[in-house]
Design an enzyme around this catalytic site. Structure first.
Site, PDB file in Angstrom:
ATOM      1  N   ARG A 116       1.566  11.123 -11.218  1.00 16.42           N
ATOM      2  CA  ARG A 116       2.787  10.510 -11.734  1.00 16.42           C
ATOM      3  C   ARG A 116       3.744  11.640 -12.083  1.00 16.42           C
ATOM      4  O   ARG A 116       3.317  12.763 -12.385  1.00 16.42           O
ATOM      5  CB  ARG A 116       2.499   9.681 -12.991  1.00 16.42           C
ATOM      6  CG  ARG A 116       1.496   8.551 -12.802  1.00 16.42           C
ATOM      7  CD  ARG A 116       1.259   7.838 -14.136  1.00 16.42           C
ATOM      8  NE  ARG A 116       0.343   6.709 -14.007  1.00 16.42           N
ATOM      9  CZ  ARG A 116      -0.959   6.762 -14.233  1.00 16.42           C
ATOM     10  NH1 ARG A 116      -1.513   7.923 -14.617  1.00 16.42           N
ATOM     11  NH2 ARG A 116      -1.720   5.698 -14.105  1.00 16.42           N
ATOM     12  N   LYS A 161      -1.644   8.189 -18.658  1.00 12.55           N
ATOM     13  CA  LYS A 161      -1.185   7.181 -19.616  1.00 12.55           C
ATOM     14  C   LYS A 161      -2.199   7.013 -20.744  1.00 12.55           C
ATOM     15  O   LYS A 161      -3.398   7.048 -20.523  1.00 12.55           O
ATOM     16  CB  LYS A 161      -0.986   5.841 -18.900  1.00 12.55           C
ATOM     17  CG  LYS A 161       0.209   5.815 -17.955  1.00 12.55           C
ATOM     18  CD  LYS A 161       0.413   4.431 -17.372  1.00 12.55           C
ATOM     19  CE  LYS A 161       1.666   4.377 -16.515  1.00 12.55           C
ATOM     20  NZ  LYS A 161       1.883   3.021 -15.958  1.00 12.55           N
ATOM     21  N   HIS A 185       7.368   8.728  -7.203  1.00 19.01           N
ATOM     22  CA  HIS A 185       6.245   7.795  -7.138  1.00 19.01           C
ATOM     23  C   HIS A 185       5.897   7.440  -5.694  1.00 19.01           C
ATOM     24  O   HIS A 185       4.752   7.058  -5.404  1.00 19.01           O
ATOM     25  CB  HIS A 185       6.567   6.535  -7.933  1.00 19.01           C
ATOM     26  CG  HIS A 185       5.391   5.988  -8.694  1.00 19.01           C
ATOM     27  ND1 HIS A 185       4.813   6.658  -9.747  1.00 19.01           N
ATOM     28  CD2 HIS A 185       4.659   4.865  -8.524  1.00 19.01           C
ATOM     29  CE1 HIS A 185       3.798   5.953 -10.220  1.00 19.01           C
ATOM     30  NE2 HIS A 185       3.667   4.864  -9.488  1.00 19.01           N
ATOM     31  N   ARG A 203       3.125   9.528  -4.579  1.00 19.65           N
ATOM     32  CA  ARG A 203       1.847   9.064  -5.153  1.00 19.65           C
ATOM     33  C   ARG A 203       1.299   7.895  -4.328  1.00 19.65           C
ATOM     34  O   ARG A 203       0.110   7.851  -4.012  1.00 19.65           O
ATOM     35  CB  ARG A 203       2.075   8.659  -6.610  1.00 19.65           C
ATOM     36  CG  ARG A 203       0.859   8.070  -7.328  1.00 19.65           C
ATOM     37  CD  ARG A 203       1.233   7.918  -8.809  1.00 19.65           C
ATOM     38  NE  ARG A 203       0.397   6.984  -9.523  1.00 19.65           N
ATOM     39  CZ  ARG A 203      -0.750   7.303 -10.119  1.00 19.65           C
ATOM     40  NH1 ARG A 203      -1.213   8.530 -10.023  1.00 19.65           N
ATOM     41  NH2 ARG A 203      -1.434   6.403 -10.795  1.00 19.65           N
ATOM     42  N   HIS A 254      -6.148   4.893 -12.512  1.00 19.69           N
ATOM     43  CA  HIS A 254      -5.924   3.474 -12.794  1.00 19.69           C
ATOM     44  C   HIS A 254      -7.057   2.942 -13.664  1.00 19.69           C
ATOM     45  O   HIS A 254      -8.231   3.164 -13.372  1.00 19.69           O
ATOM     46  CB  HIS A 254      -5.877   2.668 -11.490  1.00 19.69           C
ATOM     47  CG  HIS A 254      -4.624   2.864 -10.710  1.00 19.69           C
ATOM     48  ND1 HIS A 254      -4.530   2.606  -9.355  1.00 19.69           N
ATOM     49  CD2 HIS A 254      -3.393   3.298 -11.084  1.00 19.69           C
ATOM     50  CE1 HIS A 254      -3.310   2.880  -8.930  1.00 19.69           C
ATOM     51  NE2 HIS A 254      -2.609   3.298  -9.966  1.00 19.69           N
ATOM     52  N   TYR A 288      -2.756  -0.957  -2.744  1.00 20.69           N
ATOM     53  CA  TYR A 288      -2.606  -0.048  -1.612  1.00 20.69           C
ATOM     54  C   TYR A 288      -3.233  -0.594  -0.331  1.00 20.69           C
ATOM     55  O   TYR A 288      -3.097   0.003   0.723  1.00 20.69           O
ATOM     56  CB  TYR A 288      -3.210   1.318  -1.958  1.00 20.69           C
ATOM     57  CG  TYR A 288      -2.465   1.989  -3.078  1.00 20.69           C
ATOM     58  CD1 TYR A 288      -1.213   2.555  -2.862  1.00 20.69           C
ATOM     59  CD2 TYR A 288      -2.977   2.008  -4.366  1.00 20.69           C
ATOM     60  CE1 TYR A 288      -0.506   3.140  -3.899  1.00 20.69           C
ATOM     61  CE2 TYR A 288      -2.277   2.593  -5.409  1.00 20.69           C
ATOM     62  CZ  TYR A 288      -1.042   3.151  -5.165  1.00 20.69           C
ATOM     63  OH  TYR A 288      -0.347   3.716  -6.199  1.00 20.69           O
TER      64      TYR A 288
END
Length: 303
Positions: free
Chosen positions: A148, A172, A244, A247, A270, A279
């Site tokens: 990210r 995150k 992004h 990514r 994730h 994806y």
């Protein structure tokens, strides 16, 4: 207490109790501030404790005329979280958004670049400038490690474990993960560190920050966006891209070349594999190839 007091208390909760990043907290706060602006513009004087469902519905209806369903859904979600916090702290008994439906947005497939388009972006970087070597290392790291943009700009020199071919990423919620790093990405990082970064006057507090701006400080998210968009223009890429996008491309290219979703999930950081499943948007030709290669009855005789 006024709205600002409650908002600040909520921000502290998001930071301390939930461990959310500064950017995420700002996004949550923006939704509440937008509601406050609506109240001011319509001369509605009411506190977060007193505001009811009807007033919030008026705000959502007003917002729906200005933003798309996806943004509207995000605003509703952000406000629900705020009022849930107020209930949690015993400031109020109900959530005025409890009965407000979130608009259906569908699942937006991420934009991706081909390997050739990635190569063209990197080749377009002007290496005659100091920033060029830095930018090449950053783009290679974004794509090569699937980071990210917030993870890239906060990457530390002490997070590099190049002898083990890994880098440590803080994602995150301050969750950390180790991501493999290729030889070519390592090489460009080392070139930047040894030939460019050593000549930058580093400002106090940024001694361990890997990628620096001209003033020796951490780069901003906006600067990374600008670098990527300028490269897209330079290569005449007829796509709207952002950091992004690199990514997304990283994950897609791994999947196309046989990587499993669980491994990709771990590298992307994730929390849920359902996020990674987005994806799986490959063309039918590739999916047919997967069936023909891996299905147990692929060689069964027709009878």
């Amino acid at each position: 207490m006024n709205w600002n007091t409650y908002i600040k208390s909520y921000q502290s909760y998001l930071k301390i109790e939930r461990g959310l990043s500064k950017n995420t907290i700002e996004n949550y706060s923006f939704d509440i501030e937008r509601l406050c602006l609506f109240l001011d513009q319509n001369n509605i004087s009411i506190s977060p404790i007193q505001i009811g469902e009807e007033t919030v519905q008026q705000f959502i209806y007003n917002v729906s005329k200005e933003v798309n369903p996806r943004s509207q859904a995000r605003i509703i979600s952000g406000l629900k979280s705020f009022f849930s916090y107020l209930i949690f702290e015993d400031y109020r008994l109900d959530n005025p958004l409890e009965l407000i439906e979130t608009p259906k947005t569908g699942r937006k497939l991420p934009d991706t670049l081909s390997v050739n388009e990635i190569d063209n972006l990197i080749a377009a970087i002007d290496l005659t400038t100091n920033e060029g070597e830095r930018n090449r290392a950053m783009v290679e790291t974004l794509y090569g490690c699937g980071l990210r943009v917030s993870e890239l700009i906060t990457l530390k020199i002490s997070d590099l474990f190049l002898d083990e071919d890994y880098i440590k990423i803080t994602g995150k919620g301050n969750k950390q993960r180790f991501v493999p790093i290729s030889e070519i990405t390592q090489r460009y990082i080392n070139i930047y560190r040894e030939t460019i970064r050593t000549h930058v006057t580093v400002q106090k507090g940024f001694e361990d920050t890997l990628f620096l701006n001209r003033r020796g400080k951490q780069l901003t998210r906006a600067m990374i966006f600008t670098i990527i968009k300028n490269l897209a223009v330079k290569t005449e890429l007829n796509k709207t891209i952002s950091p992004h996008t690199l990514r997304h491309s990283f994950a897609t290219h791994l999947l196309e070349n046989g990587a499993d979703l669980r491994s990709i999930q771990l590298m992307l950081g994730h929390e849920s594999i359902t996020t990674t499943e987005i994806y799986v948007h490959l063309d039918r030709k590739f999916l047919t190839q997967v069936i023909n290669t891996f299905h147990p009855r692929k060689n069964s005789d027709l009878k």
